[in-house]
Design a protein around this motif. Structure first.
Motif, PDB file in Angstrom:
ATOM      1  N   LYS A   1       3.390 -25.862  40.910  1.00 17.18           N
ATOM      2  CA  LYS A   1       4.376 -24.797  40.711  1.00 17.18           C
ATOM      3  C   LYS A   1       4.081 -23.952  39.470  1.00 17.18           C
ATOM      4  N   LYS A   2       3.824 -24.607  38.335  1.00 13.99           N
ATOM      5  CA  LYS A   2       3.561 -23.878  37.085  1.00 13.99           C
ATOM      6  C   LYS A   2       2.287 -23.049  37.173  1.00 13.99           C
ATOM      7  N   LYS A   3       1.243 -23.644  37.777  1.00 10.69           N
ATOM      8  CA  LYS A   3      -0.028 -22.941  37.911  1.00 10.69           C
ATOM      9  C   LYS A   3       0.135 -21.705  38.802  1.00 10.69           C
ATOM     10  N   ALA A   4       0.879 -21.870  39.913  1.00  4.87           N
ATOM     11  CA  ALA A   4       1.098 -20.761  40.853  1.00  4.87           C
ATOM     12  C   ALA A   4       1.864 -19.618  40.187  1.00  4.87           C
ATOM     13  N   ILE A   5       2.904 -19.958  39.408  1.00  6.32           N
ATOM     14  CA  ILE A   5       3.696 -18.937  38.712  1.00  6.32           C
ATOM     15  C   ILE A   5       2.835 -18.203  37.683  1.00  6.32           C
ATOM     16  N   PHE A   6       2.011 -18.974  36.954  1.00  3.27           N
ATOM     17  CA  PHE A   6       1.127 -18.385  35.943  1.00  3.27           C
ATOM     18  C   PHE A   6       0.127 -17.424  36.586  1.00  3.27           C
ATOM     19  N   ILE A   7      -0.496 -17.853  37.702  1.00  2.00           N
ATOM     20  CA  ILE A   7      -1.471 -17.005  38.400  1.00  2.00           C
ATOM     21  C   ILE A   7      -0.805 -15.758  38.958  1.00  2.00           C
ATOM     22  N   LEU A   8       0.412 -15.925  39.508  1.00  2.00           N
ATOM     23  CA  LEU A   8       1.142 -14.785  40.068  1.00  2.00           C
ATOM     24  C   LEU A   8       1.454 -13.741  38.993  1.00  2.00           C
ATOM     25  N   LEU A   9       1.930 -14.201  37.835  1.00  2.00           N
ATOM     26  CA  LEU A   9       2.252 -13.275  36.738  1.00  2.00           C
ATOM     27  C   LEU A   9       0.999 -12.579  36.213  1.00  2.00           C
ATOM     28  N   LEU A  10      -0.064 -13.363  36.057  1.00  2.00           N
ATOM     29  CA  LEU A  10      -1.334 -12.830  35.544  1.00  2.00           C
ATOM     30  C   LEU A  10      -1.911 -11.784  36.509  1.00  2.00           C
ATOM     31  N   ALA A  11      -1.922 -12.128  37.813  1.00  2.00           N
ATOM     32  CA  ALA A  11      -2.460 -11.212  38.826  1.00  2.00           C
ATOM     33  C   ALA A  11      -1.609  -9.945  38.926  1.00  2.00           C
ATOM     34  N   THR A  12      -0.281 -10.083  38.807  1.00  2.28           N
ATOM     35  CA  THR A  12       0.625  -8.930  38.874  1.00  2.28           C
ATOM     36  C   THR A  12       0.368  -7.972  37.709  1.00  2.28           C
ATOM     37  N   LEU A  13       0.200  -8.531  36.505  1.00  2.62           N
ATOM     38  CA  LEU A  13      -0.096  -7.699  35.327  1.00  2.62           C
ATOM     39  C   LEU A  13      -1.437  -6.984  35.481  1.00  2.62           C
ATOM     40  N   ALA A  14      -2.428  -7.714  36.005  1.00  2.00           N
ATOM     41  CA  ALA A  14      -3.759  -7.128  36.209  1.00  2.00           C
ATOM     42  C   ALA A  14      -3.697  -5.998  37.244  1.00  2.00           C
ATOM     43  N   VAL A  15      -2.945  -6.222  38.335  1.00  3.23           N
ATOM     44  CA  VAL A  15      -2.787  -5.198  39.372  1.00  3.23           C
ATOM     45  C   VAL A  15      -2.092  -3.960  38.797  1.00  3.23           C
ATOM     46  N   ALA A  16      -1.084  -4.193  37.955  1.00  5.91           N
ATOM     47  CA  ALA A  16      -0.362  -3.079  37.330  1.00  5.91           C
ATOM     48  C   ALA A  16      -1.309  -2.232  36.473  1.00  5.91           C
ATOM     49  N   TYR A  17      -2.168  -2.896  35.692  1.00 12.10           N
ATOM     50  CA  TYR A  17      -3.110  -2.189  34.822  1.00 12.10           C
ATOM     51  C   TYR A  17      -4.110  -1.372  35.647  1.00 12.10           C
ATOM     52  N   VAL A  18      -4.708  -2.027  36.660  1.00 10.18           N
ATOM     53  CA  VAL A  18      -5.726  -1.354  37.479  1.00 10.18           C
ATOM     54  C   VAL A  18      -5.103  -0.246  38.329  1.00 10.18           C
ATOM     55  N   SER A  19      -3.884  -0.481  38.824  1.00 12.21           N
ATOM     56  CA  SER A  19      -3.203   0.513  39.675  1.00 12.21           C
ATOM     57  C   SER A  19      -2.936   1.809  38.920  1.00 12.21           C
ATOM     58  N   GLU A  20      -2.530   1.684  37.660  1.00 11.22           N
ATOM     59  CA  GLU A  20      -2.266   2.883  36.852  1.00 11.22           C
ATOM     60  C   GLU A  20      -3.537   3.717  36.717  1.00 11.22           C
ATOM     61  N   SER A  21      -4.675   3.023  36.505  1.00 16.58           N
ATOM     62  CA  SER A  21      -5.957   3.730  36.399  1.00 16.58           C
ATOM     63  C   SER A  21      -6.357   4.331  37.737  1.00 16.58           C
ATOM     64  N   LEU A  22      -6.100   3.583  38.833  1.00 17.36           N
ATOM     65  CA  LEU A  22      -6.453   4.055  40.175  1.00 17.36           C
ATOM     66  C   LEU A  22      -5.741   5.359  40.515  1.00 17.36           C
ATOM     67  N   VAL A  23      -4.464   5.434  40.185  1.00 17.83           N
ATOM     68  CA  VAL A  23      -3.651   6.621  40.499  1.00 17.83           C
ATOM     69  C   VAL A  23      -4.232   7.885  39.873  1.00 17.83           C
ATOM     70  N   HIS A  24      -4.766   7.756  38.673  1.00 18.59           N
ATOM     71  CA  HIS A  24      -5.319   8.919  37.965  1.00 18.59           C
ATOM     72  C   HIS A  24      -6.634   9.426  38.568  1.00 18.59           C
ATOM     73  N   THR A  25      -7.223   8.645  39.510  1.00 19.54           N
ATOM     74  CA  THR A  25      -8.485   9.084  40.139  1.00 19.54           C
ATOM     75  C   THR A  25      -8.251   9.870  41.427  1.00 19.54           C
ATOM     76  N   PHE A  26      -7.024   9.835  41.957  1.00 21.05           N
ATOM     77  CA  PHE A  26      -6.746  10.409  43.279  1.00 21.05           C
ATOM     78  C   PHE A  26      -7.144  11.877  43.398  1.00 21.05           C
ATOM     79  N   GLU A  27      -6.775  12.660  42.405  1.00 17.27           N
ATOM     80  CA  GLU A  27      -7.010  14.110  42.473  1.00 17.27           C
ATOM     81  C   GLU A  27      -8.503  14.438  42.558  1.00 17.27           C
TER      82      GLU A  27
END
Length: 352
Positions: free
Chosen positions: A204-230
């Motif tokens: 349970k703890k490992k899954a929650i940690f991975i989920l939070l870590l992956a969500t933060l990483a996705v948030a960081y990469v997604s913000e950069s991805l959006v700026h490439t669309f144009e």
């Protein structure tokens, strides 16, 4: 497959950070960001599944519902923040079309190549049909019709009202399936699966940690991805509509799409259909309304008003999915028919 995704993250995430700092070519970064998000999404999915096993079916169902489309929600959030309303609405359209036509079509087609007839829970299919009609034909078409006679402020007020109703009904649908009517409409496949003891991949703890870590990483990469669309749109001659409907939708759903196809190949059609239809309902009844409400705090508000091609495509996809899935069984030809519809719409959006 999981090792491959791990390698993609190990290479892709550092390159995403390095590339954005050193301003590498936009098209190259767009590809790196997209592949990294796909790999991270697979880990978010695995973590969510592990947490669901630990917390039990009721809470687990709610967690799956909440995080099922987290990647699309994160990408859409940053696009909304950047004022790319067209891309956000197009990505919502793309998620509906991608799930109902691409995922369901590929699942039926791939599974049908191995098995001549595949069955799934007909009661779930009919229950979901009603929700699909409500979520797309009622909640998406009504704002389009009324918006013709309204100003922007009234249209947005209508969208907020509809969004609140959608979220409430979605929560009621979860309560119906997970609490009051849980197990009432089970198929033989579901009953057999219920008897098996499910083991979590991670603690349970490992899954929650991975989920939070992956969500933060996705948030960081997604913000950069959006700026490439144009720039990517200009480089390839893609419109914002095409980027949203096809590219963003496929990137956000890729890991989930793969899961559905694998389940269909294993003849676990209840799960495959639930991924395709359940994800569509999450998008229409939860993600889209949440984005409308979030947009209240941004400079540009997003009304729940789609373009005519988007609206007609979603309505057609819903009707086709209902007609084909309502009998509770399928084959490869039905899968090919659904895929053909997706390709026709894809060509149309590319040429717009």
């Amino acid at each position: 497959m999981y090792k491959f995704f791990l390698i993609m993250i190990a290479i892709g995430f550092p390159l995403s950070v390095l590339g954005s700092l050193l301003h590498w070519p936009v098209v190259m970064m767009f590809i790196i960001y997209s592949l990294t998000i796909v790999a991270l999404a697979s880990y978010m999915g695995r973590a969510t599944e592990s947490i669901a096993v630990h917390t039990g079916p009721r809470v687990g169902g709610l967690i799956n519902a909440t995080f099922g489309n987290a990647v699309e929600l994160i990408i859409a959030f940053f696009a909304l923040k950047a004022g790319l309303i067209t891309v956000v609405l197009a990505s919502l359209t793309g998620s509906v079309l991608g799930n109902l036509l691409l995922v369901m079509g590929l699942s039926f087609f791939v599974g049908g190549l191995k098995y001549k007839r595949q069955k799934f829970n007909v009661f779930d299919a009919r229950h979901n049909s009603g929700l699909l009609v409500f979520a797309v034909l009622v909640a998406f078409v009504i704002p389009e019709i009324f918006a013709q006679e309204m100003g922007p402020s009234d249209t947005f007020a209508l969208s907020v009202g509809i969004s609140l109703i959608l979220i409430l009904l979605y929560l009621a649908a979860l309560f119906f399936k997970l609490v009051t009517h849980r197990g009432v409409y089970q198929s033989s496949e579901t009953e057999g699966a219920a008897e098996e003891h499910e083991t979590a991949e991670w603690g349970k703890k490992k899954a929650i940690f991975i989920l939070l870590l992956a969500t933060l990483a996705v948030a960081y990469v997604s913000e950069s991805l959006v700026h490439t669309f144009e720039e990517v749109g200009e480089a390839f001659g893609w419109s914002e509509l095409f980027i949203g409907v096809i590219i963003v939708a496929i990137v956000g759903n890729a890991a989930e799409h793969a899961s559905a196809i694998i389940m269909a190949y294993k003849n676990k059609m209840d799960i495959a259909v639930e991924i395709a239809v359940g994800s569509t309902l999450q998008i229409a009844m939860f993600v889209a309304p949440i984005l409308v409400l979030i947009s209240i705090f941004f400079e540009q508000q997003m009304a729940l008003v789609f373009t005519v091609p988007e609206l007609i495509s979603m309505v057609t996809a819903v009707l086709l999915a209902i007609v084909i899935s309502n009998d509770g069984e399928t084959n490869w030809f039905e899968g090919a028919t659904i895929l053909a519809a997706y390709l026709i719409m894809g060509i149309g959006f590319f040429l717009l």
